[in-house]
Scaffold this motif. Structure first.
Motif, short mmCIF file in Angstrom:
data_model
loop_
_atom_site.label_atom_id
_atom_site.label_comp_id
_atom_site.label_asym_id
_atom_site.label_seq_id
_atom_site.Cartn_x
_atom_site.Cartn_y
_atom_site.Cartn_z
N GLY A 1 48.32 47.27 37.42
CA GLY A 1 46.45 46.90 36.61
C GLY A 1 46.01 45.80 37.83
O GLY A 1 45.44 46.33 38.30
N LEU A 2 46.79 45.36 37.10
CA LEU A 2 46.00 43.30 36.88
C LEU A 2 46.26 43.27 37.99
O LEU A 2 45.37 42.10 38.87
CB LEU A 2 47.23 42.12 35.79
CG LEU A 2 46.01 42.33 34.44
CD1 LEU A 2 47.38 41.86 33.71
CD2 LEU A 2 45.38 42.01 34.36
N ALA A 3 47.20 42.90 39.15
CA ALA A 3 47.49 42.69 40.60
C ALA A 3 46.34 42.87 40.92
O ALA A 3 45.72 42.42 42.23
CB ALA A 3 48.81 43.21 40.46
N ALA A 4 46.09 44.76 41.25
CA ALA A 4 45.18 44.83 41.93
C ALA A 4 44.04 44.67 41.09
O ALA A 4 43.34 44.25 42.02
CB ALA A 4 45.54 46.18 41.48
N ALA A 5 43.36 44.71 40.62
CA ALA A 5 41.73 44.21 39.66
C ALA A 5 41.70 42.52 40.09
O ALA A 5 40.69 42.12 40.49
CB ALA A 5 42.38 44.88 38.08
N LEU A 6 42.84 41.94 40.06
CA LEU A 6 42.49 40.63 40.80
C LEU A 6 42.73 40.70 42.34
O LEU A 6 42.79 39.05 42.69
CB LEU A 6 43.63 39.96 39.61
CG LEU A 6 43.49 39.96 37.95
CD1 LEU A 6 44.78 38.76 37.97
CD2 LEU A 6 42.22 39.40 38.13
N GLY A 7 43.20 41.26 42.91
CA GLY A 7 43.27 40.86 44.05
C GLY A 7 44.22 40.45 45.20
O GLY A 7 44.23 40.14 46.08
N ALA B 1 51.11 30.26 40.27
CA ALA B 1 51.76 30.07 38.74
C ALA B 1 51.22 31.01 38.22
O ALA B 1 50.32 30.81 37.48
CB ALA B 1 52.08 28.88 38.96
N VAL B 2 51.85 32.38 37.69
CA VAL B 2 51.47 33.23 36.43
C VAL B 2 52.51 32.54 35.19
O VAL B 2 53.56 32.67 34.92
CB VAL B 2 51.91 34.33 36.42
CG1 VAL B 2 51.31 35.39 35.31
CG2 VAL B 2 51.08 34.89 37.62
N ASN B 3 51.79 32.09 34.09
CA ASN B 3 52.04 31.98 32.63
C ASN B 3 51.96 32.75 31.90
O ASN B 3 50.43 33.06 31.38
CB ASN B 3 52.35 30.96 32.36
CG ASN B 3 52.80 29.43 32.87
OD1 ASN B 3 53.94 29.66 33.29
ND2 ASN B 3 51.91 28.65 33.85
N VAL B 4 52.46 33.83 30.89
CA VAL B 4 51.41 34.67 29.87
C VAL B 4 53.11 34.57 28.53
O VAL B 4 53.90 33.98 28.47
CB VAL B 4 52.62 36.17 30.49
CG1 VAL B 4 52.03 36.70 29.36
CG2 VAL B 4 52.09 36.58 31.65
N TRP B 5 52.15 34.16 27.22
CA TRP B 5 51.84 33.13 26.17
C TRP B 5 52.11 34.11 25.14
O TRP B 5 51.01 34.96 25.23
CB TRP B 5 51.14 32.00 25.82
CG TRP B 5 51.68 30.75 26.34
CD1 TRP B 5 53.10 30.20 26.15
CD2 TRP B 5 50.92 30.18 28.09
NE1 TRP B 5 52.58 28.79 27.27
CE2 TRP B 5 51.42 29.10 27.86
CE3 TRP B 5 49.91 30.69 28.14
CZ2 TRP B 5 51.00 28.59 28.88
CZ3 TRP B 5 48.78 29.60 28.96
CH2 TRP B 5 49.82 28.66 29.48
N ASN B 6 53.57 34.84 24.41
CA ASN B 6 53.36 35.54 23.03
C ASN B 6 52.66 35.29 21.75
O ASN B 6 53.50 34.10 21.49
CB ASN B 6 55.10 36.01 23.30
CG ASN B 6 54.98 37.32 22.82
OD1 ASN B 6 54.63 37.32 21.50
ND2 ASN B 6 55.87 38.53 23.11
N ARG B 7 51.53 35.53 21.35
CA ARG B 7 51.49 35.33 20.55
C ARG B 7 50.76 36.56 19.28
O ARG B 7 50.21 37.25 18.42
CB ARG B 7 50.25 34.22 20.17
CG ARG B 7 50.09 33.01 21.37
CD ARG B 7 51.76 32.16 20.57
NE ARG B 7 51.10 31.39 19.72
CZ ARG B 7 51.81 31.47 18.45
NH1 ARG B 7 53.12 31.59 18.98
NH2 ARG B 7 51.72 30.90 17.00
N LYS C 1 40.07 36.26 38.37
CA LYS C 1 40.22 36.03 40.06
C LYS C 1 40.31 34.71 40.82
O LYS C 1 40.49 34.70 41.51
CB LYS C 1 39.03 37.31 39.89
CG LYS C 1 38.48 38.86 39.93
CD LYS C 1 37.92 39.11 40.27
CE LYS C 1 38.25 40.71 39.95
NZ LYS C 1 36.79 41.47 40.78
N ALA C 2 39.00 34.07 39.45
CA ALA C 2 39.18 32.96 40.39
C ALA C 2 40.25 31.64 40.17
O ALA C 2 40.51 30.57 40.71
CB ALA C 2 37.38 31.84 39.86
N ALA C 3 40.33 32.28 39.05
CA ALA C 3 42.20 31.06 38.71
C ALA C 3 43.26 31.86 39.90
O ALA C 3 43.65 30.78 40.14
CB ALA C 3 43.05 31.30 37.53
N VAL C 4 43.87 32.61 40.13
CA VAL C 4 44.21 33.47 41.13
C VAL C 4 44.10 32.54 42.06
O VAL C 4 44.98 32.14 43.56
CB VAL C 4 44.14 34.64 41.16
CG1 VAL C 4 44.87 35.53 42.35
CG2 VAL C 4 44.41 35.72 39.39
N ALA C 5 42.82 32.95 43.30
CA ALA C 5 42.40 32.24 44.07
C ALA C 5 43.01 30.76 43.96
O ALA C 5 42.99 30.15 45.63
CB ALA C 5 40.61 32.20 44.54
#
Length: 268
Positions: free
Chosen positions: A262-268, A114-120, A68-72
């Motif tokens: 779900g994540l978008a809703a949870a992160l506001g 700026a969303v980055n998702v890394w695949n591991r 949440k802090a990062a999204v802010a």
């Protein structure tokens, strides 16, 4: 954006740039920044709907503070780790796996971030093997959020629950020391009439229940994927491919869409 629109857009094919796929163990030392995808083409008509229920989304509680802090601050870095369903095995193209679709879906829902998702993801791994490399992956990518898919291979290989629980707790110590948020994703549901893993859903469901209890105990966000997939009857083979194990394109698209919502809703 409505969930059905996101699912249709994801299934149509997305011009995704470089996403780290983890498709081979020899590539695990490389870390490539994902890039913003190009706009999707017009989705086909008649694609299956992706059902949404309270079980299908992200049960976050108070477990996403760092994210949440990062999204802010208009950014969000996510490390997705686990086995074949994180890697994207079963998708017809690399850009139709869970991770690239999740990144696209999140960017669509949070266009200012700026969303980055890394695949591991590495196919075939048990929790023990994933935890063995967890700290190195966190140090490499410095995520705000770790999505940890866990449990399917452990159950299919008949690992005792106590062993899986010990690995989960070993991972918890690493995650706690790193100060990252965690979203646990439990095992997938397999076709009831499948040939290769018939009868395994009872054990997979019990593992899912125990993983959710442990996640709630330590304050992690949890996604009950096993329960969500019970409502995927309109997807081809319930979202699972012809090998009765790995997700197909529809399954990955649906999973990515409900996770992003779900994540978008949870992160506001």
């Amino acid at each position: 954006m409505r969930l059905k629109t996101i699912l249709l857009t994801a299934a149509a094919g997305i011009g995704l740039g470089l996403i780290l796929t983890g498709a081979a163990r020899a590539q695990t030392q490389r870390a490539t920044e994902p890039v913003i995808p190009t706009p999707a083409q017009t989705p086909p008509q008649g694609a299956p709907a992706c059902p949404v229920s309270s079980d299908s989304l992200v049960l976050a509680g108070d477990g996403l503070r760092r994210s949440k802090a990062a999204v802010a601050q208009n950014r969000l870095n996510i490390l997705a780790i686990g086995s074949s369903s994180i890697e994207g095995v079963g998708a017809s193209r690399a850009d139709l796996g869970f991770v690239p679709l999740l990144q696209t879906d999140l960017r669509a829902r949070m266009p200012e971030v700026a969303v980055n998702v890394w695949n591991r993801g590495i196919g075939g791994e048990t929790a023990h093997e994933t935890v063995n490399r967890l700290q190195a992956e966190i140090e490499r990518f410095q995520p705000d959020l770790v999505i940890w898919q866990i449990g399917t291979n452990d159950i299919l290989r008949a690992r005792p629950w106590n062993d899986l629980a010990a690995d989960l707790q070993r991972g918890e110590a690493i995650l706690s020391a790193a100060g990252v948020d965690v979203l646990l994703v439990d095992p997938q549901r397999l076709p009831e009439n499948g040939v290769n893993f018939r009868g395994k859903n009872v054990e997979l469901g019990e593992a899912a229940r125990m993983i959710a209890l442990e996640g709630n105990r330590v304050g992690y966000a949890v996604q009950r994927r096993f329960d969500a997939m019970q409502g995927w009857g309109r997807l081809s083979r319930g979202g699972i491919g012809p090998d009765d194990l790995h997700m197909n394109d529809e399954g990955y698209a649906c999973w990515a869409a409900i996770t992003a919502e779900g994540l978008a809703a949870a992160l506001g």
